[in-house]
Design a protein around this motif. Structure first.
Motif, PDB file in Angstrom:
ATOM      1  N   SER A   1      80.419  54.659  83.665  1.00  0.00           N
ATOM      2  CA  SER A   1      81.653  55.806  83.541  1.00  0.00           C
ATOM      3  C   SER A   1      81.411  56.185  82.214  1.00  0.00           C
ATOM      4  O   SER A   1      80.900  57.867  81.190  1.00  0.00           O
ATOM      5  CB  SER A   1      82.963  55.153  83.356  1.00  0.00           C
ATOM      6  N   ILE A   2      80.692  55.867  81.307  1.00  0.00           N
ATOM      7  CA  ILE A   2      79.728  55.571  79.727  1.00  0.00           C
ATOM      8  C   ILE A   2      79.004  56.775  80.383  1.00  0.00           C
ATOM      9  O   ILE A   2      79.051  57.724  79.254  1.00  0.00           O
ATOM     10  CB  ILE A   2      79.735  54.854  79.023  1.00  0.00           C
ATOM     11  N   ALA A   3      77.645  57.139  81.208  1.00  0.00           N
ATOM     12  CA  ALA A   3      76.556  57.294  80.803  1.00  0.00           C
ATOM     13  C   ALA A   3      77.535  58.578  81.708  1.00  0.00           C
ATOM     14  O   ALA A   3      76.400  60.049  80.962  1.00  0.00           O
ATOM     15  CB  ALA A   3      75.990  56.678  82.183  1.00  0.00           C
TER      16      ALA A   3
ATOM     17  N   LEU B   1      88.986  54.931  83.894  1.00  0.00           N
ATOM     18  CA  LEU B   1      87.923  53.917  84.259  1.00  0.00           C
ATOM     19  C   LEU B   1      87.361  53.024  82.497  1.00  0.00           C
ATOM     20  O   LEU B   1      87.275  51.441  83.320  1.00  0.00           O
ATOM     21  CB  LEU B   1      86.993  54.059  85.240  1.00  0.00           C
ATOM     22  N   VAL B   2      87.163  53.909  81.888  1.00  0.00           N
ATOM     23  CA  VAL B   2      86.737  53.125  80.857  1.00  0.00           C
ATOM     24  C   VAL B   2      87.621  52.246  80.356  1.00  0.00           C
ATOM     25  O   VAL B   2      87.597  50.476  79.430  1.00  0.00           O
ATOM     26  CB  VAL B   2      85.407  54.270  79.652  1.00  0.00           C
TER      27      VAL B   2
ATOM     28  N   PRO C   1      81.754  45.499  75.168  1.00  0.00           N
ATOM     29  CA  PRO C   1      82.300  47.240  75.916  1.00  0.00           C
ATOM     30  C   PRO C   1      83.659  47.873  74.827  1.00  0.00           C
ATOM     31  O   PRO C   1      83.520  49.383  74.753  1.00  0.00           O
ATOM     32  CB  PRO C   1      83.954  46.545  77.162  1.00  0.00           C
ATOM     33  N   ILE C   2      83.664  47.590  73.540  1.00  0.00           N
ATOM     34  CA  ILE C   2      84.444  47.737  72.726  1.00  0.00           C
ATOM     35  C   ILE C   2      83.501  49.082  72.172  1.00  0.00           C
ATOM     36  O   ILE C   2      83.837  50.609  72.118  1.00  0.00           O
ATOM     37  CB  ILE C   2      85.309  47.115  71.848  1.00  0.00           C
ATOM     38  N   GLY C   3      82.281  47.833  71.631  1.00  0.00           N
ATOM     39  CA  GLY C   3      81.613  48.735  70.803  1.00  0.00           C
ATOM     40  C   GLY C   3      80.893  50.599  71.930  1.00  0.00           C
ATOM     41  O   GLY C   3      80.788  51.499  71.730  1.00  0.00           O
ATOM     42  N   ILE C   4      81.248  50.236  72.718  1.00  0.00           N
ATOM     43  CA  ILE C   4      79.911  51.050  73.941  1.00  0.00           C
ATOM     44  C   ILE C   4      81.258  52.272  73.684  1.00  0.00           C
ATOM     45  O   ILE C   4      81.315  53.081  73.847  1.00  0.00           O
ATOM     46  CB  ILE C   4      80.182  51.049  75.271  1.00  0.00           C
ATOM     47  N   LEU C   5      82.773  52.195  74.002  1.00  0.00           N
ATOM     48  CA  LEU C   5      84.013  52.757  73.524  1.00  0.00           C
ATOM     49  C   LEU C   5      83.815  53.817  73.246  1.00  0.00           C
ATOM     50  O   LEU C   5      83.842  54.822  73.221  1.00  0.00           O
ATOM     51  CB  LEU C   5      85.408  52.672  74.005  1.00  0.00           C
ATOM     52  N   LEU C   6      83.561  53.140  71.428  1.00  0.00           N
ATOM     53  CA  LEU C   6      83.560  53.828  70.182  1.00  0.00           C
ATOM     54  C   LEU C   6      82.305  54.952  69.862  1.00  0.00           C
ATOM     55  O   LEU C   6      82.395  55.885  69.807  1.00  0.00           O
ATOM     56  CB  LEU C   6      83.664  52.747  69.036  1.00  0.00           C
ATOM     57  N   VAL C   7      81.097  54.316  70.547  1.00  0.00           N
ATOM     58  CA  VAL C   7      80.035  54.967  70.533  1.00  0.00           C
ATOM     59  C   VAL C   7      80.488  56.410  71.751  1.00  0.00           C
ATOM     60  O   VAL C   7      80.561  57.689  71.375  1.00  0.00           O
ATOM     61  CB  VAL C   7      79.128  54.328  71.107  1.00  0.00           C
TER      62      VAL C   7
END
Length: 348
Positions: free
Chosen positions: A50-52, A8-9, A82-88
């Motif tokens: 999804s990230i949470a 989903l991410v 979104p890309i930054g959150i994905l990397l985190v």
């Protein structure tokens, strides 16, 4: 479950990028503007949810706030957010608890204050005051002030009183609190003994009560907690209690007579204090404790031969280290006349 969340991410990031690269942002209609931001918000909502779930457990204790933080970060910066959150999320999900580095508080012991040390840099008042000067940072002054808890009250309290005018509020408050706590402690004991004194007591119990009251009042003087007229009043109270105790005729020890001598000396009654010190010696009090006071009385009368005799006697009995510099001076046999070094007995 984690595979679904990662899918989903990735899908949300790809869809958000596709929206930005599509012709939709180029359209100038209101419907196109609203539609683009609605799709962007939907992608950010899916991404945040999804990230949470992928974050470590300690970040999931407040899921609503975590979700809002992720959503805001992704929504404000399209594609980049979104890309930054994905990397985190990718970085945190691969870290193990044993790999995390936490700050570990260390318990540091207070510096020791040795009252018998011969190292003036360690135990002298000058060394302590140098760390409490106005030019020293407030944090260091605070640490030094707390260190004074290990220092005898006679040395520490005058320094604390000087800090009542310090520029730092925290230093002033801590110094005042320390002085106030010590004064209240002694005042509480004095009030309790005064209450006991009003009861029907035996002669021996009344004697002990009066002696304790004299000792408590002397402690206020010795610790430097009272000054000026209040000091004179407290001295008078201490003298009254010790005189009343000795007047009862009960069997007394040399310590009570020695205390009376110190009180009389503080009041300027040199002759009476000398008689009290002499009586204390006759009753068996320690010569190392009494002779420095007799030497001070002789010094006040400019009887320097007697002072030297007392100092020679102290030299043989191994006086306390704080007195030894004075003893060494009077036993050196130098050419300096005592009258030019009148500060020689200030610390007795």
């Amino acid at each position: 479950m984690r595979l679904v969340d990662w899918s989903l991410v990735v899908a949300a990031v790809v869809l958000d990028a596709a929206i930005l690269l599509s012709p939709l942002p180029m359209l100038t209609t209101t419907d196109a503007f609203v539609g683009m931001w609605a799709l962007h918000a939907a992608c950010c909502a899916v991404l945040a949810g999804s990230i949470a779930r992928l974050l470590p457990a300690r970040y999931q204790q407040r899921p609503v706030w975590t979700w809002l933080l992720m959503f805001d970060f992704a929504f404000i910066a399209p594609v980049l957010g979104p890309i930054g959150i994905l990397l985190v999320a990718r970085a945190t999900s691969h870290r193990r608890l044993h790999q995390l580095v936490y700050a570990k508080p260390q318990a540091l012991g207070l510096p020791e204050y040795d009252v018998r040390t011969q190292d003036p840099q360690r135990a002298g008042q000058g060394a302590i005051r140098s760390r409490l000067g106005a030019s020293v940072p407030a944090s260091i002054r605070m640490q030094s002030l707390l260190t004074l808890q290990a220092v005898p009250s006679r040395v520490a309290n005058p320094i604390r009183e000087e800090l009542l005018g310090d520029a730092a509020d925290d230093v002033r408050l801590v110094a005042f609190g320390m002085l106030d706590a010590e004064e209240k402690r002694l005042s509480k004991h004095i009030h309790r003994e005064q209450t006991n004194l009003q009861m029907d007591l035996s002669a021996r119990t009344r004697f002990d009560c009066l002696v304790h009251l004299a000792e408590l009042h002397w402690e206020l003087i010795y610790s430097g907690l009272v000054q000026g007229e209040l000091r004179k009043h407290i001295l008078g109270e201490a003298r009254g209690y010790i005189d009343a105790a000795l007047a009862l005729g009960a069997k007394h020890e040399s310590g009570q007579v020695f205390l009376k001598g110190k009180i009389l000396l503080a009041q300027g009654e040199d002759e009476q204090s000398e008689r009290a010190f002499t009586e204390a010696l006759e009753l068996g009090h320690s010569e190392v404790s009494v002779i420095p006071f007799l030497a001070e009385l002789a010094f006040r009368r400019r009887e320097f031969r007697r002072v030297r005799g007392y100092m020679q006697h102290l030299f043989k009995h191994h006086a306390a280290s704080r007195v030894m510099p004075i003893v060494a001076f009077w036993n050196a046999g130098g050419s300096t006349h005592p009258i030019h070094s009148q500060r020689a007995l200030n610390h007795l």
